[in-house]
Each structure stands twice: as C-alpha cells, then as structure tokens.
Design an enzyme around this catalytic site. Structure first.
Site, PDB file in Angstrom:
ATOM      1  N   GLY A 150       7.347 -10.152  -8.842  1.00 35.79           N
ATOM      2  CA  GLY A 150       8.793 -10.084  -8.982  1.00 35.79           C
ATOM      3  C   GLY A 150       9.484  -8.865  -8.405  1.00 35.79           C
ATOM      4  CB  CYS A 166       0.284  -5.020   1.810  1.00 39.44           C
ATOM      5  SG  CYS A 166      -0.740  -6.222   0.943  1.00 39.44           S
TER       6      CYS A 166
END
Length: 448
Positions: free
Chosen positions: A102, A220
């Site tokens: 989130g 990432c």
C-alpha cells in the site's frame, strides 16, 4: 557490464545500514503542519515533496501515536519515487495494479485528494490485508480494493484508466541490502521468471489505459531485461506510447539504450537508482504516455448503488453526531453501512475487498461504527470527542486496547466518543459513567 569501475563502490555500499523514510499523509495534515509537531529529526528526500529521512537508530516512528493516526507512512526512500512521478490530475481514474502493501496507493491517493477514483489491486489475498489496513489508516475514501489477475481486470476495464502504476514483481536486485533473503531468492529464480511475469502484466495493463493516459513502470532491480527491455516491450505492444522525460536528481543514472541492445535514445528518459549513488535502495522508473489517435471508449458500466434510505433510527441517531461528506453515496447491505464513491464502476463477479469505506454495522438495535469510520473523520467531524496530547499515557493505553478511567475529565456525553491525539482521530470508545470501553480495532492495537 552496467557499473564497470563503479562496482566496488556498489558492493561496498551493501554493507552500510539502510536509509529510512517517513512520508507525510497530506490528506490529513500539510507538510508544514507536520514539521511543526514532529518529534523526529527529519531531512527531506529530494525526489518527493512529502518524504523525509529519519535516523532509525534514534527514532521509532512506528511506535508513535501519530503513526496510528495515519499522519505518515513508513517507506524505503527510493520506493517513494514511482507514485511521486506519476502525474495525477483532479478527477483521474487511477489503477495501482500491483498495490500491496500500500505504500504507492496511499501516495497516489494524496495526489487525488477526495476527487477521482483509485483502484488498488493485488493478486495475493494475504498481502491485501496490509493494503486494506494502510488505505483505511490513511482515511482514503475514493478507493476500491480488488484481488484479481491483470487478465481479469482488463476484461472489464478496457480503456478506462487515466493513470496506471505498475510496480512490477521483480528479481529484487535493488533490495540486497534490505534483506539477505532477497539474495537467496535471486540466486534461486534469476531474472527469466520475472521477465515472463512482467510481460504478462504489461500486456494486460495497456488494454486498460485511456487514450492520452500515462503508465508508470517501476521495479526494484537493475537488470535491463526487467527494466529497459520491458519498456521497449511496452512500446511494441502499444505503438502510441512514448517515453516521457521525468525529473532527475543528483545520483540518478539515465537508462542506457546499449544495455537493452537498442538504438532508442528515449530510454535515456528512464532512470536507475543505485544505492552507492543515492540515499536509498535500488530502483528503476519509467513514465510512458499514450499519444494514441483512437476512439476507444471505456466499456465498464456504473455501479448501481443500493442507496441507504435514511430510515433506520439507530443509524440516524449516530449520524446526527457526524459531519457527513456529501460527495459520496451511502449504501446499506447485509446490516452494514458503506460510503461509496459515486463514480464507482460495476464489477460484478470480481473479488472486491472494499468499495469505498465501511462505516459500521447494525447490531441488535444499535449501530456500531467501524475503525475505518473514525479514520476518515477530521477534528470537528464528531461532536462527542476527547483529544489527548501525544505524551499522555492514556493514548498508549487506548492504542493497546485498555479501558480508560475518565473520572478527571468533564464535558463528555455518554455513548460513543471519538478519541483523538493532538486533534487527529485514532478511533472510538463507548462511555458509561467515568469508564470508557475501548473500541479500538483489536488487529490494529499497539503491541507492548
């Protein structure tokens, strides 16, 4: 191949402690106001207006009442970049396709404010629990949380979203300093597994983008196969997409066409973040915009709201104490009351964890407000309230679920009471005599 002579500096950086960051929730408090009350020593993260480094060896923001009030989110600094880069406009319909836990959804919501619509999706039901909690703590009203595959969503949301964020599952090379488990996973899985997953996601995501809309793709990891080459794959899927320039900051490394075995110079508008060059972990970000000339139109219909008829005395009695938001519809289903964004799409047959805000439940001739109801309120939105200072021991007792003795406090009426810390709501309690029965959600309680 990528770092060449810089590789020893990169390798050496992995032995350093991680940088830690908090990101201010501007739905509840301005950055300026937060800095006035912040008990932490903070320095700005350059690439986001509301992100700040803190020293984890000195401060523990996750244990402070302001964290429980939803005034900030704790996030790795580089991970703040994608949501800060996607150019959200008022009334946009936004999709966070791989949303859990989130961090990016909560930031996208701050850019939307109370306008537009945010659909936060994740394929993992277990990960969605954290996503739902973070959205509720932040007090986000205009969101829908779904648990679907990209293929399932694209079958409904054709040409629907103005903005799409894809923080894709990846091999995690940029997170080696964060977790030794990431190194093990990378050694076991390599890159090919994730390249296939990413392509399957991208193939469906472009179907959901409106003409003129934008996609933010991020990972990432450092591998060009998961980064630059996937951006090129997106362009192949959808020739109307162009790579857009984004703001660069000290230490950002432009994408390299040579790494992708390409001559497309627009890849230089994408960026890698390496931990030896910036104060953060590894990341990759690319922004693409549709310049499609098409008459494609959204096909999803509007959700048919089962409107609450304002005719249940127990609910009406409670709502008479609340400053109600008029920009939303109210729906009563299965003895539960919800506040629903009026521009909600119809999603029959899809797995929806939450549409809008769950407000509470009618139980045995009484209405019990939810924890999420408290989190969307402001200081003046409930008439029976008590505000403790952040250093008052009763705040910590409340957050741990304990009953409170309020014999030294006057001015409260019996019944439901909104508990605040320095004017920011934490949750409800129920007052009988001088005793406040704790109604703070058990799953959110502070551990000793």
């Amino acid at each position: 191949m990528m770092l060449k002579d810089e590789y020893p500096k990169y390798e050496e950086s992995l032995s350093h402690p991680m940088y830690t960051c908090l990101r201010v929730n501007t739905l509840k408090i301005s950055v300026e106001e937060f800095l006035e009350i912040s008990p932490f020593k903070l320095t700005p993260v350059p690439w986001t207006k509301n992100g700040f480094y803190y020293d984890a060896s000195v401060d523990t923001p996750s244990k402070h009442p302001f964290y429980y009030a939803g005034l900030y989110y704790l996030q790795e600094p580089s991970a703040c970049l994608p949501a800060a880069t996607l150019p959200i406009e008022e009334n946009d319909k936004v999709l966070d396709l791989c949303a859990a836990p989130g961090g990016k959804s909560t930031e996208l919501a701050t850019h939307l404010g109370s306008k537009g619509l945010l659909v936060s999706n994740d394929i993992s039901a277990s990960r969605l629990k954290a996503l739902q909690k973070n959205i509720e703590v932040f007090g986000i009203k205009n969101s829908i949380i779904t648990c679907e595959t990209p293929e399932s969503l694209s079958s409904v949301f054709k040409a629907y979203f103005d903005k799409i964020l894809i923080d894709a599952p990846c091999s995690g090379e940029g997170m080696f300093r964060k977790s030794g488990a990431m190194i093990t996973a990378w050694e076991q899985n390599g890159n090919d597994k994730f390249i296939a997953i990413q392509r399957s996601i991208l193939k469906e995501a472009v179907k959901m983008l409106k003409p003129g809309g934008s996609i933010l793709y991020s990972t990432c990891t450092f591998d060009p196969g998961e980064d630059e080459k996937q951006v090129l794959y997106l362009k192949e899927l959808f020739p109307g997409l162009r790579i857009e320039p984004i703001d660069s900051y000290d230490g950002f490394v432009p994408g390299n066409p040579e790494w992708a075995e390409s001559e497309d110079d627009s890849l230089k508008n994408t960026y890698h973040l390496f931990p030896h060059k910036i104060k953060g972990e590894g990341h990759f970000v690319a922004l693409l915009k549709s310049y499609e000339e098409s008459d494609r139109c959204p096909t999803v219909s509007d959700y048919s709201i089962k409107a609450y008829k304002n005719n249940i005395p127990e609910i009406e009695d409670f709502l008479s104490h609340v400053n109600i938001d008029k920009d939303y519809a109210y729906e009563f289903r299965n003895n539960k009351l919800y506040m629903v964004p009026k521009n909600s799409p119809e999603l029959s047959g899809k797995r929806i964890m939450r549409r809008g805000v769950y407000l509470g439940e009618l139980k045995k001739n009484r209405f019990e407000p939810s924890q999420s109801f408290a989190m969307i309120l402001g200081e003046n939105d409930f008439d029976n309230k008590i505000s403790f200072s952040a250093d008052d021991p009763r705040v910590y007792k409340y957050l741990k679920g304990e009953t409170l003795d309020l014999s030294d406090y006057s001015g409260l009426n019996k019944g439901w009471v909104l508990i605040l810390v320095d004017k920011y709501p934490l949750g409800f309690g129920k007052l009988t005599g001088d005793t406040l029965k704790n109604k703070y959600l058990p799953g959110w309680r502070m551990m000793s």
